[in-house]
Motif scaffolding. Sequence first.
Motif, PDB file in Angstrom:
ATOM      1  N   LEU A   1     -31.388-114.566 -11.918  1.00  0.00           N
ATOM      2  CA  LEU A   1     -30.703-115.758 -12.420  1.00  0.00           C
ATOM      3  C   LEU A   1     -30.936-115.907 -13.915  1.00  0.00           C
ATOM      4  CD1 LEU A   1     -31.908-118.287  -9.667  1.00  0.00           C
ATOM      5  CD2 LEU A   1     -29.879-116.818  -9.575  1.00  0.00           C
ATOM      6  N   HIS A   2     -29.860-116.204 -14.651  1.00  0.00           N
ATOM      7  CA  HIS A   2     -29.971-116.588 -16.060  1.00  0.00           C
ATOM      8  C   HIS A   2     -29.579-118.057 -16.160  1.00  0.00           C
ATOM      9  CE1 HIS A   2     -29.631-112.297 -17.972  1.00  0.00           C
ATOM     10  NE2 HIS A   2     -30.769-112.509 -17.359  1.00  0.00           N
ATOM     11  N   VAL A   3     -30.508-118.854 -16.643  1.00  0.00           N
ATOM     12  CA  VAL A   3     -30.340-120.303 -16.633  1.00  0.00           C
ATOM     13  C   VAL A   3     -30.334-120.834 -18.061  1.00  0.00           C
ATOM     14  CG1 VAL A   3     -31.362-122.481 -15.853  1.00  0.00           C
ATOM     15  CG2 VAL A   3     -31.474-120.460 -14.383  1.00  0.00           C
ATOM     16  N   HIS A   4     -29.269-121.521 -18.419  1.00  0.00           N
ATOM     17  CA  HIS A   4     -29.151-122.222 -19.701  1.00  0.00           C
ATOM     18  C   HIS A   4     -27.957-123.157 -19.585  1.00  0.00           C
ATOM     19  CE1 HIS A   4     -25.955-119.185 -20.858  1.00  0.00           C
ATOM     20  NE2 HIS A   4     -26.733-118.419 -20.107  1.00  0.00           N
ATOM     21  N   ASP A   5     -27.942-124.199 -20.390  1.00  0.00           N
ATOM     22  CA  ASP A   5     -26.941-125.255 -20.186  1.00  0.00           C
ATOM     23  C   ASP A   5     -25.741-125.099 -21.121  1.00  0.00           C
ATOM     24  OD1 ASP A   5     -25.975-127.454 -18.823  1.00  0.00           O
ATOM     25  OD2 ASP A   5     -27.720-128.694 -19.219  1.00  0.00           O
ATOM     26  N   SER A   6     -24.633-125.727 -20.707  1.00  0.00           N
ATOM     27  CA  SER A   6     -23.398-125.711 -21.493  1.00  0.00           C
ATOM     28  C   SER A   6     -22.466-126.778 -20.945  1.00  0.00           C
ATOM     29  CB  SER A   6     -22.727-124.330 -21.421  1.00  0.00           C
ATOM     30  OG  SER A   6     -22.247-124.092 -20.110  1.00  0.00           O
ATOM     31  N   PHE A   7     -21.231-126.793 -21.477  1.00  0.00           N
ATOM     32  CA  PHE A   7     -20.221-127.728 -21.009  1.00  0.00           C
ATOM     33  C   PHE A   7     -19.052-127.025 -20.325  1.00  0.00           C
ATOM     34  CE2 PHE A   7     -22.480-129.829 -24.436  1.00  0.00           C
ATOM     35  CZ  PHE A   7     -22.725-131.091 -23.909  1.00  0.00           C
ATOM     36  N   GLY A   8     -19.145-125.702 -20.168  1.00  0.00           N
ATOM     37  CA  GLY A   8     -18.086-124.962 -19.495  1.00  0.00           C
ATOM     38  C   GLY A   8     -16.794-124.879 -20.284  1.00  0.00           C
ATOM     39  N   ARG A   9     -16.868-125.066 -21.590  1.00  0.00           N
ATOM     40  CA  ARG A   9     -15.669-124.992 -22.433  1.00  0.00           C
ATOM     41  C   ARG A   9     -15.532-123.563 -22.974  1.00  0.00           C
ATOM     42  NH1 ARG A   9     -17.399-130.647 -25.473  1.00  0.00           N
ATOM     43  NH2 ARG A   9     -17.269-131.916 -23.572  1.00  0.00           N
ATOM     44  N   PRO A  10     -14.427-122.886 -22.655  1.00  0.00           N
ATOM     45  CA  PRO A  10     -14.304-121.448 -22.962  1.00  0.00           C
ATOM     46  C   PRO A  10     -14.490-121.117 -24.428  1.00  0.00           C
ATOM     47  CG  PRO A  10     -12.609-122.131 -21.416  1.00  0.00           C
ATOM     48  CD  PRO A  10     -13.285-123.396 -21.880  1.00  0.00           C
ATOM     49  N   GLN A  11     -15.004-119.912 -24.682  1.00  0.00           N
ATOM     50  CA  GLN A  11     -15.352-119.450 -26.021  1.00  0.00           C
ATOM     51  C   GLN A  11     -14.167-119.494 -26.984  1.00  0.00           C
ATOM     52  OE1 GLN A  11     -18.663-118.201 -26.467  1.00  0.00           O
ATOM     53  NE2 GLN A  11     -18.284-118.268 -28.647  1.00  0.00           N
ATOM     54  N   GLY A  12     -12.988-119.111 -26.531  1.00  0.00           N
ATOM     55  CA  GLY A  12     -11.843-119.036 -27.435  1.00  0.00           C
ATOM     56  C   GLY A  12     -11.017-120.309 -27.521  1.00  0.00           C
TER      57      GLY A  12
ATOM     58  N   ASP B   1     -20.704-120.170 -25.230  1.00  0.00           N
ATOM     59  CA  ASP B   1     -21.940-119.751 -24.562  1.00  0.00           C
ATOM     60  C   ASP B   1     -23.120-120.230 -25.401  1.00  0.00           C
ATOM     61  OD1 ASP B   1     -23.451-118.363 -22.636  1.00  0.00           O
ATOM     62  OD2 ASP B   1     -23.495-116.549 -23.866  1.00  0.00           O
ATOM     63  N   LEU B   2     -23.541-121.462 -25.201  1.00  0.00           N
ATOM     64  CA  LEU B   2     -24.427-122.148 -26.138  1.00  0.00           C
ATOM     65  C   LEU B   2     -25.919-121.877 -25.916  1.00  0.00           C
ATOM     66  CD1 LEU B   2     -22.545-125.563 -26.153  1.00  0.00           C
ATOM     67  CD2 LEU B   2     -22.492-123.793 -27.920  1.00  0.00           C
ATOM     68  N   HIS B   3     -26.313-121.453 -24.731  1.00  0.00           N
ATOM     69  CA  HIS B   3     -27.725-121.180 -24.424  1.00  0.00           C
ATOM     70  C   HIS B   3     -28.620-122.362 -24.798  1.00  0.00           C
ATOM     71  CE1 HIS B   3     -27.554-116.916 -23.128  1.00  0.00           C
ATOM     72  NE2 HIS B   3     -26.381-116.978 -23.755  1.00  0.00           N
ATOM     73  N   MET B   4     -28.279-123.523 -24.280  1.00  0.00           N
ATOM     74  CA  MET B   4     -29.027-124.744 -24.571  1.00  0.00           C
ATOM     75  C   MET B   4     -30.061-125.023 -23.484  1.00  0.00           C
ATOM     76  SD  MET B   4     -26.081-127.368 -25.932  1.00  0.00           S
ATOM     77  CE  MET B   4     -25.322-127.561 -24.314  1.00  0.00           C
ATOM     78  N   PRO B   5     -31.090-125.817 -23.801  1.00  0.00           N
ATOM     79  CA  PRO B   5     -32.042-126.256 -22.779  1.00  0.00           C
ATOM     80  C   PRO B   5     -31.346-127.053 -21.677  1.00  0.00           C
ATOM     81  CG  PRO B   5     -32.882-126.706 -24.983  1.00  0.00           C
ATOM     82  CD  PRO B   5     -31.450-126.283 -25.151  1.00  0.00           C
ATOM     83  N   LEU B   6     -31.914-127.027 -20.494  1.00  0.00           N
ATOM     84  CA  LEU B   6     -31.332-127.766 -19.387  1.00  0.00           C
ATOM     85  C   LEU B   6     -31.336-129.259 -19.694  1.00  0.00           C
ATOM     86  CD1 LEU B   6     -32.834-125.966 -16.253  1.00  0.00           C
ATOM     87  CD2 LEU B   6     -31.051-125.233 -17.847  1.00  0.00           C
TER      88      LEU B   6
END
Length: 246
Positions: free
Chosen positions: A167-178, A195-200
């Motif tokens: 599992l790779h765990v990091h937070d985001s808003f699911g808004r596509p890169q482009g 792909d922001l790789h933010m803290p949970l």
Amino acid sequence: MVGGRVVPKRAERLIALTRQFDFRYTVHRVVSSNLTDPAVYRYQIDAAKALLEFALGSMRALIQHSGLFADQVLDGPGLEEREREAVFELAEFCKPYDVRITFENLFAMDPGQCQQSLAEVAQMAKAVSHLNLVALIDFSHAYSESTHRGLNFREQLRAMAPVAGHLHVHDSFGRPQGLHRTYLPQEDAALGIGDLHMPLGWGDIEWNDVFSELAFLPGTVLVMEIGPAIATSSPIAWPGQKTSSA
């Protein structure tokens, strides 16, 4: 590594460094790894095998990105078969060494792309059916690709979980890169894009609900992939959890 070969002296220095610590290591292949592209198919496999050979002893998992299935440049028949054959070859290569290939879902980098969904990666893992192959859920990648393709994020997680061993765990808003052109990583973070790789707790993934309903394979490894630019700026907190800093 150069041209699918390990540079011995540099490898020796890295191995000596890692052996100073009693860690179990996972090794991530090149980010551009793509076993569906016929132009670099053999190069990718050779580089993966070389990486395996020099990292054996401390490595327990080799992380491999899933390949593109639809792209403005790369598209056509036989992609699934080529990828399955390559993954099986790598899994067989890992078999004597107790190392697992972990197959990670990606996300579209621009509107013209289409990456494999979690359900599609899970189907590939089931079709190959090798003890040295497991699926890898990257939650934020899955969130972004689900938004991009109009899929149900939570249903995709449920489809992948039974074959997931990493599992790779990091937070985001699911808004596509482009979604929107930006110029700096800080702009992506400000707009919540990519792909922001933010803290949970910084994004809007409902982590407590997600982990309360999913079960993974025995021995599953969880890696918290927090971006270095923000990893030290605030304590990591689960949604609803209070934090304090000295």
